[in-house]
Design a protein around this motif. Structure first.
Motif, PDB file in Angstrom:
ATOM      1  N   PRO A  25     -27.899  66.762 -12.414  1.00  0.00           N
ATOM      2  CA  PRO A  25     -28.507  67.794 -11.571  1.00  0.00           C
ATOM      3  C   PRO A  25     -30.005  67.535 -11.372  1.00  0.00           C
ATOM      4  O   PRO A  25     -30.703  67.099 -12.282  1.00  0.00           O
ATOM      5  CB  PRO A  25     -28.271  69.081 -12.369  1.00  0.00           C
ATOM      6  CG  PRO A  25     -27.123  68.768 -13.264  1.00  0.00           C
ATOM      7  CD  PRO A  25     -27.255  67.326 -13.607  1.00  0.00           C
ATOM      8  N   ALA A  34     -31.513  73.038  -8.592  1.00  0.00           N
ATOM      9  CA  ALA A  34     -30.406  73.995  -8.719  1.00  0.00           C
ATOM     10  C   ALA A  34     -30.064  74.651  -7.391  1.00  0.00           C
ATOM     11  O   ALA A  34     -28.891  74.813  -7.043  1.00  0.00           O
ATOM     12  CB  ALA A  34     -30.757  75.054  -9.766  1.00  0.00           C
ATOM     13  N   THR A  35     -31.077  75.077  -6.639  1.00  0.00           N
ATOM     14  CA  THR A  35     -30.845  75.759  -5.365  1.00  0.00           C
ATOM     15  C   THR A  35     -31.778  75.180  -4.311  1.00  0.00           C
ATOM     16  O   THR A  35     -33.003  75.322  -4.423  1.00  0.00           O
ATOM     17  CB  THR A  35     -31.104  77.276  -5.486  1.00  0.00           C
ATOM     18  OG1 THR A  35     -30.311  77.800  -6.544  1.00  0.00           O
ATOM     19  CG2 THR A  35     -30.740  77.980  -4.194  1.00  0.00           C
ATOM     20  N   ASN A  74     -28.012  73.010  -4.150  1.00  0.00           N
ATOM     21  CA  ASN A  74     -27.384  72.186  -5.175  1.00  0.00           C
ATOM     22  C   ASN A  74     -27.570  70.699  -4.861  1.00  0.00           C
ATOM     23  O   ASN A  74     -26.779  70.092  -4.154  1.00  0.00           O
ATOM     24  CB  ASN A  74     -25.896  72.532  -5.256  1.00  0.00           C
ATOM     25  CG  ASN A  74     -25.200  71.777  -6.361  1.00  0.00           C
ATOM     26  OD1 ASN A  74     -25.837  71.326  -7.314  1.00  0.00           O
ATOM     27  ND2 ASN A  74     -23.900  71.617  -6.233  1.00  0.00           N
ATOM     28  N   HIS A 122     -28.218  66.820  -6.431  1.00  0.00           N
ATOM     29  CA  HIS A 122     -28.049  65.985  -7.613  1.00  0.00           C
ATOM     30  C   HIS A 122     -28.749  64.643  -7.400  1.00  0.00           C
ATOM     31  O   HIS A 122     -28.845  64.144  -6.278  1.00  0.00           O
ATOM     32  CB  HIS A 122     -26.570  65.726  -7.899  1.00  0.00           C
ATOM     33  CG  HIS A 122     -25.883  66.886  -8.530  1.00  0.00           C
ATOM     34  ND1 HIS A 122     -24.986  66.751  -9.569  1.00  0.00           N
ATOM     35  CD2 HIS A 122     -25.960  68.217  -8.295  1.00  0.00           C
ATOM     36  CE1 HIS A 122     -24.535  67.930  -9.930  1.00  0.00           C
ATOM     37  NE2 HIS A 122     -25.112  68.840  -9.159  1.00  0.00           N
ATOM     38  N   THR A 144     -22.345  71.712  -0.882  1.00  0.00           N
ATOM     39  CA  THR A 144     -22.699  70.567  -1.718  1.00  0.00           C
ATOM     40  C   THR A 144     -23.250  69.455  -0.847  1.00  0.00           C
ATOM     41  O   THR A 144     -22.893  69.323   0.329  1.00  0.00           O
ATOM     42  CB  THR A 144     -21.477  70.046  -2.505  1.00  0.00           C
ATOM     43  OG1 THR A 144     -21.891  68.950  -3.332  1.00  0.00           O
ATOM     44  CG2 THR A 144     -20.375  69.561  -1.559  1.00  0.00           C
TER      45      THR A 144
END
Length: 513
Positions: free
Chosen positions: A66, A69-70, A72, A74, A189
């Motif tokens: 990750p 987080a916001t 999402n 990676h 995503t």
């Protein structure tokens, strides 16, 4: 640390440490550091060959952690049978660019080599990224150092060329970003493997009109970078005005960002739209092949001639991709690598000539073979590779592309083969005018033969031309594994003749139903 992280972040570390070199230090310190850093990255990238499973298609050595987080996002990277060779191409050419710039870059030396290392970091990231947002970040990272390499260390019209390059690339990038945001809003995503899994399982579908718009948004960004006719007009200006190292990295690696993006993203994500657009894209590719060759034939400037030859050669790559055949895709990927080696060598040797004569005009040369025989031999080998002489690298890629094009549409192969003939015309004519004939006074007194440092830059490229021409199976198996996966994802293939147990047999290559 994972090997992919090492290969990716070594150039970034080299960039930061290059910036930390004090201005009071000599320019030699920046050169030596850039050479050490780039050679270290190349050595680390060779480790990928040991860890990579050449008998398996798809992504390998994956890292997924990750990042934000916001939304999402990676940090997701991995390598496949296509990106493996493009990464090695990037890491091979960077130290050669350092060597060829050793005596030509005298102002802001530290910043020049720092930007070169930053460009290497961005290029490797593009070929590794498996998160759409991360891919876009690396895509934009590549834009910044190339803009400054052209704009600061380029020739007379460098500002014009740099701004044109920046605007063209940004225009496509904005459309791609809009498409990425749309896909995220639909899937929640940015993970490229997760999106592919949703498509294959049926949990995600794009209506025909929606898929077409998304495909065009991605394709437009990649087509500008290739560049595909008629979006190519930024390329000759950028090549002519860029320093030698900038021209090498631009032609050899940065243009492959576009073809890799089409192959890796456009086809698997939007297969129906890709199939629907294949006829007109193939026609544009063929126009680019012939147009680029014809315009190259009348160029008085060596760099501009090689730039238009890139438009022609990259047309073969696009034609191979949109043939939707195994030979076509294999040939397209191999031609990407071939073009990187042979055209990189052309720009390197043209840069060495410019360093000596301070002119790119073909008319200012003549008789160079008399005063610099070894330089002329190196250029001749590179010329023969560029025109696709058997036993040299370009022949294999062009043959596979034409085979794939003939399977898909025989007329495409006929028209594309005209470009092969024209390439021999403009390349051999340029060689004859530059290296043969009467030796002018400007050539006799100003063009020495290759030095040891220059040989160190030229020999690896010549060795790769020969190796890739006679030992293509050293490179093609992982490429074929990956292109087979792409063909399965696109649900498309074409029947072609294969040899089974020594006997000719017509075999249908199964397509997923």
């Amino acid at each position: 640390m994972n090997l992919l992280n090492t290969v990716l972040f070594l150039p970034l570390a080299g960039f930061l440490l290059a910036l930390a070199i004090p201005r009071s230090a000599s320019a030699g310190a920046s050169r030596v550091w850039a050479l050490i850093s780039s050679l270290g990255t190349f050595a680390a990238s060779l480790g990928l060959l040991a860890w990579f499973d050449r008998g398996t298609g798809g992504e390998q050595l994956a890292i997924d952690v990750p990042w934000i987080a916001t939304p999402n996002i990676h940090f997701a990277i991995s390598v496949n049978g296509v990106s493996l060779w493009l990464i090695l191409l990037s890491t091979l050419l960077t130290p050669l660019c350092v060597l060829c710039s050793w005596n030509t870059i005298k102002d802001r030396t530290k910043e020049f080599y720092a930007f070169l290392l930053l460009l290497e970091f961005g290029l490797i990231g593009v070929f590794l990224a498996q998160d759409l947002f991360l891919f876009y970040v690396f895509w934009e990272v590549c834009l910044v150092p190339m803009y400054f390499l052209i704009g600061i260390w380029g020739h007379d019209r460098r500002i014009y060329a740099a701004v044109k390059f920046f605007l063209y690339t940004m225009a496509g990038s904005v459309l791609m970003l809009a498409a990425i945001i749309f896909i995220y809003n639909k899937t929640q995503t940015f993970s490229y493997p997760a999106i592919l899994e949703m498509l294959s399982s049926g949990r995600l579908t794009f209506p025909a009109s929606e898929q077409m718009l998304l495909f065009l948004a991605f394709f437009f960004a990649f087509a500008i970078k290739v560049p595909l006719f008629p979006l190519h007009t930024w390329l000759p200006d950028a090549h002519v005005e860029a320093p030698t190292a900038g021209s090498i990295m631009l032609a050899s690696v940065m243009l492959k960002m576009g073809t890799y993006g089409i192959l890796h993203f456009c086809l698997p994500l939007f297969p129906a739209a890709a199939r629907a657009c294949a006829p007109w894209i193939s026609v544009l590719a063929i126009i680019g092949i012939i147009y680029g060759a014809l315009v190259a034939m009348v160029q008085p400037n060596m760099k501009k001639l090689v730039a238009y030859s890139s438009v022609s050669h990259l047309g073969f790559v696009i034609l191979g991709i949109f043939s939707f055949t195994q030979p076509g895709l294999d040939g397209a990927v191999y031609q990407m690598l071939n073009h990187g080696i042979s055209t990189g060598a052309l720009f390197l040797i043209v840069g060495l000539l410019y360093e000596r004569r301070h002119s790119l005009e073909i008319g200012d040369y003549g008789g160079v073979a008399t005063v610099a025989p070894w330089l002329s031999v190196a250029f001749l080998i590179t010329t023969l590779a560029s025109i696709g002489l058997p036993t040299l690298n370009n022949f294999v890629g062009e043959f596979l592309v034409l085979q794939g094009a003939a399977i898909a549409n025989f007329q495409w192969a006929v028209w594309a083969s005209v470009g092969v003939i024209l390439s021999a015309c403009y390349m051999l004519w340029m060689y004859q005018r530059v290296f043969y004939g009467e030796v002018s006074d400007g050539v006799r007194g100003h063009i020495p033969d290759l030095s040891a440092r220059e040989w160190a830059a030229v020999i690896p490229l010549i060795a790769m031309m020969v190796w890739m021409g006679i030992g293509s199976q050293s490179f093609l198996p992982p490429v074929s594994q990956n292109t087979a996966v792409i063909l399965k994802q696109t649900n498309v293939n074409v029947s072609y003749r294969v040899q089974v147990e020594g006997k000719p047999k017509t075999a249908e290559v199964a397509s997923a139903r």
